[in-house]
Design an enzyme around this catalytic site. Structure first.
Site, PDB file in Angstrom:
ATOM      1  N   HIS A 161      -8.984  -1.202 -13.294  1.00 20.98           N
ATOM      2  CA  HIS A 161      -8.227   0.151 -13.332  1.00 20.98           C
ATOM      3  C   HIS A 161      -9.078   1.228 -13.162  1.00 20.98           C
ATOM      4  O   HIS A 161      -9.974   1.506 -13.874  1.00 20.98           O
ATOM      5  CB  HIS A 161      -7.292   0.198 -14.464  1.00 20.98           C
ATOM      6  CG  HIS A 161      -6.277   1.390 -14.487  1.00 20.98           C
ATOM      7  ND1 HIS A 161      -5.230   1.671 -13.769  1.00 20.98           N
ATOM      8  CD2 HIS A 161      -6.459   2.542 -15.183  1.00 20.98           C
ATOM      9  CE1 HIS A 161      -4.517   2.654 -13.970  1.00 20.98           C
ATOM     10  NE2 HIS A 161      -5.420   3.605 -14.525  1.00 20.98           N
ATOM     11  N   GLY A 217      -9.469  -3.786  -0.272  1.00 21.90           N
ATOM     12  CA  GLY A 217     -10.239  -4.996  -0.553  1.00 21.90           C
ATOM     13  C   GLY A 217     -11.802  -4.713  -0.846  1.00 21.90           C
ATOM     14  O   GLY A 217     -12.619  -5.623  -0.905  1.00 21.90           O
ATOM     15  N   MET A 251      -0.443  -3.776  -6.101  1.00 18.63           N
ATOM     16  CA  MET A 251       0.284  -2.700  -6.355  1.00 18.63           C
ATOM     17  C   MET A 251       1.687  -3.037  -6.792  1.00 18.63           C
ATOM     18  O   MET A 251       2.607  -2.157  -7.004  1.00 18.63           O
ATOM     19  CB  MET A 251       0.161  -1.623  -5.447  1.00 18.63           C
ATOM     20  CG  MET A 251      -1.067  -0.870  -5.226  1.00 18.63           C
ATOM     21  SD  MET A 251      -1.677  -0.297  -6.908  1.00 18.63           S
ATOM     22  CE  MET A 251      -2.619   0.770  -6.453  1.00 18.63           C
ATOM     23  N   ARG A 252       1.975  -4.246  -7.222  1.00 18.23           N
ATOM     24  CA  ARG A 252       2.909  -4.948  -7.948  1.00 18.23           C
ATOM     25  C   ARG A 252       2.991  -5.371  -9.184  1.00 18.23           C
ATOM     26  O   ARG A 252       1.773  -5.764  -9.351  1.00 18.23           O
ATOM     27  CB  ARG A 252       3.675  -6.025  -6.861  1.00 18.23           C
ATOM     28  CG  ARG A 252       3.627  -5.757  -5.362  1.00 18.23           C
ATOM     29  CD  ARG A 252       5.169  -5.304  -4.902  1.00 18.23           C
ATOM     30  NE  ARG A 252       5.030  -5.391  -3.174  1.00 18.23           N
ATOM     31  CZ  ARG A 252       6.384  -5.368  -2.849  1.00 18.23           C
ATOM     32  NH1 ARG A 252       7.292  -5.619  -3.472  1.00 18.23           N
ATOM     33  NH2 ARG A 252       6.094  -5.398  -1.384  1.00 18.23           N
ATOM     34  N   ASN A 262      -7.456  -7.188 -14.695  1.00 18.67           N
ATOM     35  CA  ASN A 262      -7.069  -6.245 -13.937  1.00 18.67           C
ATOM     36  C   ASN A 262      -8.254  -5.103 -13.825  1.00 18.67           C
ATOM     37  O   ASN A 262      -9.009  -5.061 -14.938  1.00 18.67           O
ATOM     38  CB  ASN A 262      -5.840  -5.531 -14.145  1.00 18.67           C
ATOM     39  CG  ASN A 262      -5.645  -4.224 -13.252  1.00 18.67           C
ATOM     40  OD1 ASN A 262      -5.642  -4.330 -12.182  1.00 18.67           O
ATOM     41  ND2 ASN A 262      -5.069  -3.164 -13.883  1.00 18.67           N
ATOM     42  N   ASN A 309     -13.262  -4.163  -3.815  1.00 13.24           N
ATOM     43  CA  ASN A 309     -13.653  -4.868  -4.690  1.00 13.24           C
ATOM     44  C   ASN A 309     -13.788  -6.349  -4.516  1.00 13.24           C
ATOM     45  O   ASN A 309     -14.719  -7.145  -4.957  1.00 13.24           O
ATOM     46  CB  ASN A 309     -12.688  -4.931  -6.046  1.00 13.24           C
ATOM     47  CG  ASN A 309     -13.060  -3.344  -6.839  1.00 13.24           C
ATOM     48  OD1 ASN A 309     -14.144  -3.349  -7.600  1.00 13.24           O
ATOM     49  ND2 ASN A 309     -12.069  -2.584  -6.522  1.00 13.24           N
TER      50      ASN A 309
HETATM   51  C1  GAR Z   1      -9.505  -0.106  -7.290  1.00 12.35           C
HETATM   52  O1  GAR Z   1     -10.078   1.361  -7.397  1.00 12.35           O
HETATM   53  C2  GAR Z   1      -8.635  -0.359  -8.472  1.00 12.35           C
HETATM   54  O2  GAR Z   1      -9.130   0.002  -9.590  1.00 12.35           O
HETATM   55  C3  GAR Z   1      -7.300   0.424  -8.257  1.00 12.35           C
HETATM   56  O3  GAR Z   1      -7.124   0.256  -6.819  1.00 12.35           O
HETATM   57  C4  GAR Z   1      -8.336   0.103  -6.077  1.00 12.35           C
HETATM   58  C5  GAR Z   1      -8.473  -1.190  -5.262  1.00 12.35           C
HETATM   59  O4  GAR Z   1      -9.285  -0.985  -4.344  1.00 12.35           O
HETATM   60  N1  GAR Z   1      -6.294  -0.293  -8.799  1.00 12.35           N
HETATM   61  C6  GAR Z   1      -5.173   0.466  -9.556  1.00 12.35           C
HETATM   62  O5  GAR Z   1      -5.116   1.614  -9.226  1.00 12.35           O
HETATM   63  C7  GAR Z   1      -4.009  -0.516 -10.045  1.00 12.35           C
HETATM   64  N2  GAR Z   1      -3.392   0.493 -10.986  1.00 12.35           N
HETATM   65  P1  GAR Z   1     -10.021  -2.111  -3.393  1.00 12.35           P
HETATM   66  O6  GAR Z   1      -8.744  -2.731  -2.707  1.00 12.35           O
HETATM   67  O7  GAR Z   1     -10.868  -1.436  -2.339  1.00 12.35           O
HETATM   68  O8  GAR Z   1     -10.695  -3.126  -3.946  1.00 12.35           O
END
Ligand code: GAR
Length: 357
Positions: free
Chosen positions: A279, A180, A260-261, A277, A182
């Site tokens: 990434h 969380g 992640m789904r 999204n 972000n």
């Molecule tokens: C982030 O780095 C995002 O880019 C990645 O998960 C993390 C979530 O961090 N997303 C992916 O890898 C999607 N394929 P957070 O929960 O600390 O925001």
């Protein structure tokens, strides 16, 4: 039987002075505090309870409607002085209410001569109004500043109410599974005023995720959506539930942050071109899971993060913004991912701040 309005009618300053003298004769102390108390919230109640503990009885001096208008502008007060006085007098901590018409409580302090004067913690003893301070000193009143209750204020409440009415602010729905960080960055941008938005709902497939916990602590409706037995899939019922929550919360834009789904119909069609999204790679490189690790394994000297639109094809929708991050010698996936996230925390709120409703 008196009506509530009669039972809770404000006292005159002279009556409060008589109460003070009566307490004084018994060796007891009267606490005095003052304010507008326009829309009562939990921060007020906690503050008043603490203030009352400083003595044996407490009088609250309420600014009259006229003086609230002078202090806070023409749209205030929201509740009339009679209503505010009635609500205030009904509180357990409050023994007496008095209404005063000046912007300052100076003459009231002179009349009542309270033993203790309590004020909320956005003041210091030195920043008190000099006239009020002089009146308190002359009356031998002890001044006590109490800590503010974080996150509670009438202004914030009014803002939430007007923003929720539409007023140009973006309504964001967030989906996440993990840390969380972000989400925290988006909330911070909103609080700082850099992002004119509200998070209307937070949805997660992980019931005990930090993501949901952060949302809950920020007062955002935080909902766990059970994805079904297979941890890699997200069944049709769950997909439908997600869409229903987003619609119910009337979101303008859906943000996937470490969700992640795989998001499918009906949300993809309902929110076409309105789902983003983030990434952790420079797409189109390193799609899917473990992108920072893939960048290291590929020997890249530079990677980064991408904010893009979500379509049925994974990590392939239109790119909205990217930021680069160097891959350093000795980088582990964790170290690199942490630096990528630092960039995500800036990029994602920026993209949302530029979003047109
Ligand atoms: C982030 O780095 C995002 O880019 C990645 O998960 C993390 C979530 O961090 N997303 C992916 O890898 C999607 N394929 P957070 O929960 O600390 O925001």
């Amino acid at each position: 039987m008196p009506t509530d309005a009669e039972a809770y009618a404000p006292m005159t300053p002279a009556e409060v002075r008589a109460l003070r003298d009566q307490l004084d004769a018994q060796g007891k102390k009267l606490v005095f505090t003052n304010g507008c108390f326009d829309l009562l919230h939990a921060g007020h109640v906690r503050y008043l309870n603490e203030a009352r503990e400083l003595g044996d009885a407490m009088v609250v001096a309420l600014n009259s409607d006229e003086s609230v208008r002078e202090l806070k502008g023409p749209t205030r007060p929201i509740n009339s002085e009679n209503d505010r006085a009635e609500v205030m007098a009904a509180l357990r901590a409050v023994d007496a209410v008095v209404v005063f018409g000046d912007k300052r409580a100076t003459s009231l302090i002179e009349t009542i001569q309270p033993h203790i004067y309590a004020k909320g913690g956005d003041y210091t003893v030195d920043s008190l109004n000099p006239e009020e301070r002089a009146a308190l000193d002359a009356a031998g009143t002890a001044i006590r500043i109490l800590p503010l209750v974080p996150g509670r204020s009438t202004t914030a409440t009014v803002q939430r109410m007007t923003h929720d009415g539409g007023a140009g602010r973006l309504r964001i729905g967030v989906l996440g599974s993990g840390e969380g960080s972000n989400l925290r960055a988006i909330l911070a941008a909103i609080t700082a005023g850099a992002l004119q938005a509200d998070i209307s709902v937070a949805l997660s497939d992980q019931a005990d995720s930090k993501f949901l916990q952060i949302a809950r602590e920020a007062g955002v409706p935080a909902i766990h959506v059970d994805g079904g037995a297979n941890p890699r899939r997200f069944d049709d019922a769950a997909q439908k539930e997600i869409a229903e929550h987003l619609q119910r919360a009337q979101v303008d834009v859906v943000v996937l942050i470490g969700f992640m789904r795989i998001l499918k119909e009906p949300t993809l069609s309902l929110y076409a071109d309105r789902i983003v999204n983030v990434h952790p790679s420079l797409l189109p490189k390193h799609k899917g899971a473990n992108a920072p690790q893939l960048a290291i394994e590929a020997g890249d000297t530079e990677t980064g993060c991408t904010v893009h639109l979500v379509t049925a094809e994974i990590d392939a929708g239109r790119i909205l913004a990217q930021a680069t991050v160097p891959v350093l010698p000795g980088d582990t996936s964790e170290k690199l991912h942490a630096r990528i996230k630092d960039q995500e925390h800036k990029l994602l709120p920026q993209v949302l701040a530029e979003w047109k409703k």
